[in-house]
Design a protein around this motif. Structure first.
Motif, mmCIF file in Angstrom:
data_model
loop_
_atom_site.group_PDB
_atom_site.id
_atom_site.type_symbol
_atom_site.label_atom_id
_atom_site.label_comp_id
_atom_site.label_asym_id
_atom_site.label_seq_id
_atom_site.Cartn_x
_atom_site.Cartn_y
_atom_site.Cartn_z
ATOM 1 N N ALA A 227 0.913 -1.041 0.018
ATOM 2 C CA ALA A 227 0.028 -0.107 0.133
ATOM 3 C C ALA A 227 0.869 1.223 -0.079
ATOM 4 O O ALA A 227 0.540 2.231 -0.755
ATOM 5 N N MET A 228 2.012 1.205 0.738
ATOM 6 C CA MET A 228 2.877 2.481 0.787
ATOM 7 C C MET A 228 3.651 2.656 -0.457
ATOM 8 O O MET A 228 3.730 3.681 -0.817
ATOM 9 N N THR A 229 3.920 1.501 -1.014
ATOM 10 C CA THR A 229 4.559 1.818 -2.435
ATOM 11 C C THR A 229 3.754 2.141 -3.477
ATOM 12 O O THR A 229 4.065 3.276 -4.188
ATOM 13 N N ASN A 230 2.258 1.786 -3.353
ATOM 14 C CA ASN A 230 1.470 2.518 -4.356
ATOM 15 C C ASN A 230 1.060 4.047 -4.043
ATOM 16 O O ASN A 230 1.170 4.763 -4.853
ATOM 17 N N LEU A 231 1.079 4.268 -2.714
ATOM 18 C CA LEU A 231 0.936 5.743 -2.232
ATOM 19 C C LEU A 231 2.154 6.569 -2.888
ATOM 20 O O LEU A 231 1.868 7.679 -3.522
ATOM 21 N N LEU A 232 3.337 6.000 -2.646
ATOM 22 C CA LEU A 232 4.582 6.772 -3.151
ATOM 23 C C LEU A 232 4.558 7.202 -4.721
ATOM 24 O O LEU A 232 5.008 8.269 -5.123
ATOM 25 N N SER A 233 4.201 5.874 -5.116
ATOM 26 C CA SER A 233 4.183 6.166 -6.773
ATOM 27 C C SER A 233 3.056 7.249 -7.347
ATOM 28 O O SER A 233 3.309 7.521 -8.352
ATOM 29 N N TYR A 244 -4.563 0.690 9.053
ATOM 30 C CA TYR A 244 -5.464 0.032 9.624
ATOM 31 C C TYR A 244 -5.066 -0.725 10.893
ATOM 32 O O TYR A 244 -5.934 -0.852 11.776
ATOM 33 N N ASN A 245 -3.709 -1.074 11.007
ATOM 34 C CA ASN A 245 -3.202 -1.632 12.390
ATOM 35 C C ASN A 245 -1.745 -1.616 12.183
ATOM 36 O O ASN A 245 -1.134 -0.805 11.208
ATOM 37 N N ASP A 246 -1.045 -2.226 13.196
ATOM 38 C CA ASP A 246 0.281 -1.731 13.635
ATOM 39 C C ASP A 246 1.307 -2.422 12.449
ATOM 40 O O ASP A 246 2.332 -2.052 12.240
ATOM 41 N N TYR A 247 0.906 -3.529 12.052
ATOM 42 C CA TYR A 247 1.568 -4.400 11.250
ATOM 43 C C TYR A 247 1.643 -3.678 9.977
ATOM 44 O O TYR A 247 2.742 -3.532 9.047
ATOM 45 N N MET A 248 0.512 -3.129 9.332
ATOM 46 C CA MET A 248 0.646 -2.469 8.004
ATOM 47 C C MET A 248 1.543 -1.012 8.308
ATOM 48 O O MET A 248 2.065 -0.686 7.270
ATOM 49 N N ALA A 249 1.473 -0.556 9.480
ATOM 50 C CA ALA A 249 2.251 0.651 9.925
ATOM 51 C C ALA A 249 3.843 0.119 9.820
ATOM 52 O O ALA A 249 4.622 0.996 9.205
ATOM 53 N N ALA A 250 4.033 -1.118 10.202
ATOM 54 C CA ALA A 250 5.479 -1.499 10.043
ATOM 55 C C ALA A 250 5.961 -1.601 8.824
ATOM 56 O O ALA A 250 7.109 -1.112 8.028
ATOM 57 N N GLY A 251 5.074 -2.102 7.757
ATOM 58 C CA GLY A 251 5.256 -2.306 6.542
ATOM 59 C C GLY A 251 5.650 -0.815 5.627
ATOM 60 O O GLY A 251 6.307 -0.866 4.914
ATOM 61 N N CYS A 252 4.713 0.142 6.065
ATOM 62 C CA CYS A 252 4.736 1.360 5.627
ATOM 63 C C CYS A 252 6.016 2.087 6.093
ATOM 64 O O CYS A 252 6.963 2.460 5.168
ATOM 65 N N LEU A 253 6.523 1.824 7.172
ATOM 66 C CA LEU A 253 7.834 2.381 7.624
ATOM 67 C C LEU A 253 9.014 1.776 7.037
ATOM 68 O O LEU A 253 9.917 2.368 6.727
ATOM 69 N N SER A 254 8.898 0.693 6.814
ATOM 70 C CA SER A 254 10.063 -0.038 6.066
ATOM 71 C C SER A 254 10.327 0.519 4.513
ATOM 72 O O SER A 254 11.263 0.668 4.350
ATOM 73 N N ILE A 255 9.199 0.543 3.887
ATOM 74 C CA ILE A 255 9.187 1.047 2.529
ATOM 75 C C ILE A 255 9.741 2.601 2.608
ATOM 76 O O ILE A 255 10.365 3.121 1.787
ATOM 77 N N MET A 256 9.180 3.535 3.706
ATOM 78 C CA MET A 256 9.655 4.867 3.758
ATOM 79 C C MET A 256 11.162 4.840 3.930
ATOM 80 O O MET A 256 11.886 5.564 3.435
ATOM 81 N N ASP A 257 11.564 3.897 4.974
ATOM 82 C CA ASP A 257 13.346 3.756 4.977
ATOM 83 C C ASP A 257 13.938 3.444 3.812
ATOM 84 O O ASP A 257 15.106 3.902 3.466
ATOM 85 N N GLU A 258 13.374 2.624 3.070
ATOM 86 C CA GLU A 258 13.911 2.260 1.696
ATOM 87 C C GLU A 258 14.122 3.406 0.920
ATOM 88 O O GLU A 258 15.091 3.385 -0.147
ATOM 89 N N ASN A 259 13.265 4.089 1.034
ATOM 90 C CA ASN A 259 13.164 5.350 -0.052
ATOM 91 C C ASN A 259 13.762 6.746 0.695
ATOM 92 O O ASN A 259 13.453 7.707 0.167
ATOM 93 N N GLY A 260 14.565 6.493 1.754
ATOM 94 C CA GLY A 260 15.086 7.678 2.125
ATOM 95 C C GLY A 260 14.167 8.722 2.928
ATOM 96 O O GLY A 260 14.269 9.798 2.929
ATOM 97 N N ILE A 261 12.757 8.303 3.342
ATOM 98 C CA ILE A 261 11.905 9.202 4.112
ATOM 99 C C ILE A 261 12.042 8.769 5.418
ATOM 100 O O ILE A 261 11.795 7.807 5.826
ATOM 101 N N ALA A 262 12.481 9.962 6.208
ATOM 102 C CA ALA A 262 12.415 9.844 7.411
ATOM 103 C C ALA A 262 11.178 9.922 8.340
ATOM 104 O O ALA A 262 10.098 10.777 7.982
ATOM 105 N N SER A 263 10.656 9.262 9.374
ATOM 106 C CA SER A 263 9.684 9.491 10.216
ATOM 107 C C SER A 263 10.315 9.421 11.695
ATOM 108 O O SER A 263 11.112 9.001 12.287
ATOM 109 N N PRO A 264 9.668 10.643 12.301
ATOM 110 C CA PRO A 264 8.449 11.243 11.892
ATOM 111 C C PRO A 264 8.910 12.790 11.224
ATOM 112 O O PRO A 264 7.925 13.583 10.835
ATOM 113 N N GLN A 265 10.093 12.931 10.967
ATOM 114 C CA GLN A 265 10.660 14.286 10.469
ATOM 115 C C GLN A 265 9.726 14.465 8.892
ATOM 116 O O GLN A 265 9.520 15.663 8.686
ATOM 117 N N ASP A 266 9.901 13.602 8.013
ATOM 118 C CA ASP A 266 9.384 13.789 6.751
ATOM 119 C C ASP A 266 7.872 13.431 6.785
ATOM 120 O O ASP A 266 6.891 14.165 6.185
#
Length: 332
Positions: A227-233, A244-266
């Motif tokens: 879902a995060m990959t699709n949003l970034l595209s 929706y839940n913490d596990y989806m949030a974990a996947g979201c944070l992983s994709i952000m990290d791979e794309n150099g997007i910091a949380s919560p700064q960015d």
């Protein structure tokens, strides 16, 4: 394999006497208890649970249907139910439903056929009417994480809409107006209620709802990544994401990290459930607490009481989620 007749022969008593000893009848004498127990031990005889149930009308078991026993969320639920079951000298039988009507139905019927007088059912696939019919058949059945008006006094539920509304509102109060949402692909009421909570919070705060800001995936880490990959595209100017839940949030944070997007700064991220994973993510995840352990304990207590024909205590039937503030949300 030794039979009850073998036990009766070795102990020198009738089969009826052996049955009385096995079922702890007050009519069994001390001498017969001692002789039968000795014979059972020597023969390695184990009383058949179903045979005992025919006499006592109880197997001393609590039946539980969950979505998927491998999901840590349901692990917490089962541990809480088992705690209550043990307090009442009962054992727990478990069935997986996988949010599918056919599988849930089969699991419930199996537990009923196993003579479970107490049932705690987490069902998302069956209709309200079918669950009502099962509840009519089993006085000790309680439904968890679902509200059915016709059997409201036997439902322990969570206000999912309120939880998602709180999460989105929390982001808005921190100055975020361009908020994405990562939703589950499961067609269940939790999905609908949490998505509605996100939308209603935006509307209530005068923020336009844009479907482009909503993406879907399975309610796990991989679904969150997709879902995060699709949003970034889509190259959206997002400053925060509710999930929706913490596990989806974990996947979201992983994709952000791979794309150099910091949380919560960015981009700020908020979860839902407050599962074990939430406080071990980096950053530690701000989320909405789902008090499943307390809910499961109360569902089990209610189920045992109803099975005994006792009047139930006035439990809070609809639980309200609360915010857990950690480090994944920053004011814009």
């Amino acid at each position: 394999m030794a039979t009850i007749k073998d036990v009766a022969k070795l102990s020198g008593v009738s089969v009826a006497t052996v049955s009385r000893v096995i079922n702890k009848s007050p009519k069994a004498s001390k001498a017969s208890i001692e002789s039968v127990t000795k014979a059972m031990r020597e023969l390695g005889y184990r009383p058949n649970a179903n045979a005992r149930a025919l006499v006592s009308q109880s197997t001393n078991t609590v039946g539980v249907v969950v979505g998927d026993v491998s999901d840590p969320f349901f692990g917490v639920m089962l541990k809480a139910v088992d705690k209550v079951a043990r307090q009442h000298n009962k054992h727990m039988l478990i069935g997986n439903g996988f949010h599918e009507a056919k599988t849930e139905r089969e699991a419930i019927e199996l537990l009923i056929n196993s003579r479970c007088e107490s049932l705690i059912i987490h069902s998302k696939g069956l209709s309200n009417q079918e669950l009502i019919d099962f509840a009519d058949e089993v006085p000790g059945m309680v439904v968890i994480n679902r509200y059915i008006p016709q059997i409201a006094n036997r439902c322990i539920a969570l206000d999912n809409h309120k939880g998602s509304y709180l999460a989105t509102e929390y982001l808005i109060k921190h100055g975020h107006t361009r908020i994405g949402y990562i939703s589950s692909t499961y067609d269940i009421e939790d999905t609908q209620q949490r998505r509605a909570g996100y939308i209603d919070a935006l509307v209530a705060n005068g923020i336009e709802v844009d479907e482009n800001f909503i993406e879907y995936g399975t309610p796990d880490e991989e679904g969150g990544e997709k879902a995060m990959t699709n949003l970034l595209s889509k190259n959206l100017d997002m400053t925060a994401i509710a999930t929706y839940n913490d596990y989806m949030a974990a996947g979201c944070l992983s994709i952000m990290d791979e794309n150099g997007i910091a949380s919560p700064q960015d981009v700020s991220v908020i979860g839902f459930d407050d599962g074990i994973i939430a406080k071990y993510l980096s950053p530690k995840l701000t989320t909405v607490r789902y008090p499943i352990n307390i809910m499961a304990e109360q569902a089990a207590q209610l189920s045992v009481q109803l099975a005994k024909g006792e009047k139930s205590n006035e439990y809070p039937r609809m639980f309200v989620p609360t915010l857990v503030r950690r480090r994944s949300v920053l004011a814009k």
